[in-house]
Write a protein that holds these residues in place. Structure first.
Motif, PDB file in Angstrom:
ATOM      1  N   SER A 165       0.813  -1.216   0.000  1.00 61.49           N
ATOM      2  CA  SER A 165       0.000   0.000   0.000  1.00 61.49           C
ATOM      3  C   SER A 165       0.847   1.267   0.000  1.00 61.49           C
ATOM      4  N   ILE A 166       1.966   1.263   0.714  1.00 61.46           N
ATOM      5  CA  ILE A 166       2.781   2.485   0.801  1.00 61.46           C
ATOM      6  C   ILE A 166       3.280   2.925  -0.578  1.00 61.46           C
ATOM      7  N   PRO A 167       3.999   2.085  -1.330  1.00 61.14           N
ATOM      8  CA  PRO A 167       4.456   2.552  -2.651  1.00 61.14           C
ATOM      9  C   PRO A 167       3.313   2.738  -3.645  1.00 61.14           C
ATOM     10  N   SER A 168       2.264   1.913  -3.541  1.00 58.46           N
ATOM     11  CA  SER A 168       1.147   2.058  -4.472  1.00 58.46           C
ATOM     12  C   SER A 168       0.407   3.373  -4.244  1.00 58.46           C
ATOM     13  N   SER A 169       0.208   3.731  -2.974  1.00 54.08           N
ATOM     14  CA  SER A 169      -0.405   5.014  -2.657  1.00 54.08           C
ATOM     15  C   SER A 169       0.490   6.165  -3.103  1.00 54.08           C
ATOM     16  N   ALA A 170       1.794   5.962  -3.020  1.00 58.89           N
ATOM     17  CA  ALA A 170       2.736   6.993  -3.464  1.00 58.89           C
ATOM     18  C   ALA A 170       2.599   7.253  -4.959  1.00 58.89           C
ATOM     19  N   THR A 171       2.385   6.204  -5.753  1.00 57.03           N
ATOM     20  CA  THR A 171       2.199   6.414  -7.202  1.00 57.03           C
ATOM     21  C   THR A 171       0.947   7.234  -7.482  1.00 57.03           C
ATOM     22  N   PHE A 172      -0.096   6.997  -6.697  1.00 48.17           N
ATOM     23  CA  PHE A 172      -1.367   7.701  -6.905  1.00 48.17           C
ATOM     24  C   PHE A 172      -1.200   9.205  -6.659  1.00 48.17           C
ATOM     25  N   THR A 173      -0.627   9.562  -5.500  1.00 48.96           N
ATOM     26  CA  THR A 173      -0.474  10.985  -5.205  1.00 48.96           C
ATOM     27  C   THR A 173       0.608  11.624  -6.075  1.00 48.96           C
ATOM     28  N   ASN A 174       1.634  10.871  -6.430  1.00 47.30           N
ATOM     29  CA  ASN A 174       2.669  11.392  -7.329  1.00 47.30           C
ATOM     30  C   ASN A 174       2.033  11.838  -8.647  1.00 47.30           C
ATOM     31  N   TRP A 175       1.149  11.015  -9.182  1.00 45.19           N
ATOM     32  CA  TRP A 175       0.502  11.358 -10.447  1.00 45.19           C
ATOM     33  C   TRP A 175      -0.366  12.603 -10.312  1.00 45.19           C
ATOM     34  N   TRP A 176      -1.251  12.627  -9.324  1.00 51.24           N
ATOM     35  CA  TRP A 176      -2.211  13.718  -9.244  1.00 51.24           C
ATOM     36  C   TRP A 176      -1.577  15.032  -8.808  1.00 51.24           C
ATOM     37  N   VAL A 177      -0.496  14.981  -8.040  1.00 50.13           N
ATOM     38  CA  VAL A 177       0.180  16.225  -7.640  1.00 50.13           C
ATOM     39  C   VAL A 177       0.970  16.808  -8.806  1.00 50.13           C
ATOM     40  N   THR A 178       1.691  15.963  -9.530  1.00 51.41           N
ATOM     41  CA  THR A 178       2.529  16.462 -10.626  1.00 51.41           C
ATOM     42  C   THR A 178       1.736  16.689 -11.906  1.00 51.41           C
ATOM     43  N   LEU A 179       0.474  16.255 -11.949  1.00 48.44           N
ATOM     44  CA  LEU A 179      -0.345  16.476 -13.148  1.00 48.44           C
ATOM     45  C   LEU A 179      -0.501  17.970 -13.433  1.00 48.44           C
ATOM     46  N   THR A 180      -0.586  18.783 -12.379  1.00 48.75           N
ATOM     47  CA  THR A 180      -0.701  20.233 -12.563  1.00 48.75           C
ATOM     48  C   THR A 180       0.536  20.778 -13.266  1.00 48.75           C
ATOM     49  N   PHE A 181       1.727  20.315 -12.857  1.00 47.29           N
ATOM     50  CA  PHE A 181       2.957  20.757 -13.515  1.00 47.29           C
ATOM     51  C   PHE A 181       2.986  20.291 -14.976  1.00 47.29           C
ATOM     52  N   LEU A 182       2.566  19.065 -15.200  1.00 44.70           N
ATOM     53  CA  LEU A 182       2.599  18.496 -16.549  1.00 44.70           C
ATOM     54  C   LEU A 182       1.700  19.266 -17.507  1.00 44.70           C
TER      55      LEU A 182
END
Length: 482
Positions: free
Chosen positions: A286-303
């Protein structure tokens, strides 16, 4: 002489048989027994107390606990659990689109109001750690109702205060009490039939995901046309409405672990986190999988805000609406997992996430269609993975579901913090492709953890593949008595 003795014995046995058995129901005595009225009165008083919340609020007859005829946990009640989760968890996210309005209203800098989301999330972590375990100690109906009342009342202060310090303090306590969904989820697992448990959990979890979307969209849209304070007035009204619905619809359920203490419950929660192989495996996934989820949605604004897209803030916000796909898929996800061994459902979700992140690494910065595909794939398959892991973990011990769920959700929280911090740094310093590769690496690590322990290992086996390789449920899951 023998015959006379036998006859006497026979006569005595007939007299004994004529006396009523102590296990039979006796008719009321014709003469009152001394103290019977006082005893009946005390029993009546105890029964009255049993059917009241907080000692004074009567529980509706239709939701009172009856072990011979337990409450039916159908689709309507499941949806109510999901809707309650949506609007209570929204408390954590209303503030995020409103930070600029906060800085103007309170007359402070943007950096000063940037602490508000952190305080809300910190309060939520405290609530997960110290409040949700109470679900294994006390009756959950009054616990859920008092927390809902508090989360409905605290926004009154948020809506009227003109002090930033008061707003921050209230925001922290809103976070502490917004853990109702994490008490509803183990309750849904208790009420739902074993063959429908994953379906029930998926609907509650989809309510949580919808809450994140509703809060951000509602707050952003309302604040564009009226003051930000209206957002909290809406939250007050909606949550009091939910409280009323819960009063009439939330089934009562007896307290678990009678005789246990609060600190004993907390100690056992820490013990579960290091002594249950399946729970430890779920945490490490859960820890790394949850990290992928927030990594995507946080950096989507930059992208999307940079080249080649250069989208406005409004357009970027609309990509969050894609999350509705994951919510709509909840019933299908639940039914699919109900027919599979949770391990195999987790494996399927991991494979699809690996494909999703491979597409992200290849072309997410080149074509907007890829962005949409990743949004949908991540939402659907991350939800599939989380429901399957939760189903497996809550099946470990029916008397400890609130504690098990709290430990699992805390691991998600850790992953979210890790994904936000590490993902933002990698994206800003190295670009979208290394950031996407980070998601691939985290997903690869989850495969390693999953294959360390097979689908049918005994409960306290840490490594191995005992019990065969069957991936579908061939027989109904035995229910564990609470």
């Amino acid at each position: 002489m023998v015959s006379g003795t036998a006859a006497k014995t026979h006569l005595n046995s007939r007299r004994e048989s004529a006396a009523p058995s102590t296990t039979e129901t006796l008719s009321a005595p014709t003469t009152p027994v001394v103290g019977s009225k006082e005893k009946d009165a005390s029993n009546h008083t105890a029964a009255d107390e049993e059917w009241k919340d907080f000692g004074f609020l009567p529980i509706p007859i239709r939701v009172r606990y009856d072990p011979e005829s337990p409450a039916h946990f159908g689709l309507l009640m499941n949806v109510i659990f999901g809707i309650a989760s949506t609007f209570i968890v929204s408390n954590l996210y209303y503030c995020q689109p409103l930070l600029i309005q906060f800085s103007i209203s309170f007359g402070v800098t943007y950096s000063e109001v940037a602490n508000i989301p952190t305080l809300v999330q910190a309060g939520y972590a405290i609530g997960l750690l110290f409040i949700t375990p109470l679900g294994d100690l006390v009756r959950r109906r009054p616990l859920i109702m008092i927390l809902t009342f508090i989360t409905a009342s605290l926004p009154i202060g948020l809506a009227i205060t003109k002090s930033l310090v008061a707003f921050e303090i209230l925001s922290f306590f809103v976070g502490v009490c917004s853990v109702v969904p994490q008490i509803l989820m183990p309750l849904a697992a208790d009420l739902a039939p074993p063959e429908r448990r994953a379906s029930a959990l998926s609907i509650v979890l989809s309510g949580l995901l919808l809450g994140v979307l509703v809060a951000r969209v509602l707050a952003g849209v309302v604040a564009q046309f009226v003051t930000w304070r209206v957002v909290y007035y809406i939250a007050i009204g909606v949550q009091y409405g939910i409280l009323l619905v819960l009063y009439w619809m939330l089934p009562d359920y007896p307290a678990k672990n009678k005789g246990a203490t609060y600190f004993g419950i907390l100690y056992s929660m820490a013990k579960f986190a290091v002594t249950e192989p399946l729970l430890v495996q779920a945490i490490l996934i859960s820890i790394p999988s949850s990290a992928t989820f927030t990594n995507w949605w946080v950096t989507l604004t930059f992208l999307l805000g940079g080249p080649p897209y250069n989208y406005s803030t409004v357009v970027i916000g609309l990509f969050g609406v894609v999350g509705i796909v994951g919510v709509a898929m909840a019933p299908l996800i639940g039914r699919t997992i109900d027919g599979l061994v949770p391990w195999s459902a987790t494996l399927f979700a991991m494979i699809m996430l690996l494909i999703t992140f491979s597409i992200q690494t290849a072309a997410v910065g080149l074509n907007v269609a890829v962005v949409v595909i990743v949004c949908i794939g991540l939402d659907v398959f991350r939800q599939t993975q989380q429901v399957s892991l939760t189903t497996a973990v809550l099946g470990l011990d029916a008397s400890a579901r609130s504690r098990l769920n709290a430990v699992l959700i805390l691991s998600l929280f850790i992953g979210q913090v890790m994904g936000t911090a590490v993902g933002s740094k990698v994206f800003t310093e190295h670009g979208w492709r290394p950031d996407a590769s980070l998601n691939l690496a985290w997903t690869g690590f989850t495969f390693f953890i999953l294959f360390l322990r097979g689908p049918h290992c005994p409960r306290y086996t840490w490594f191995g593949w005992q019990g065969g390789f069957e991936l579908r449920k061939s027989h109904p899951v035995p229910e564990v008595e609470v």
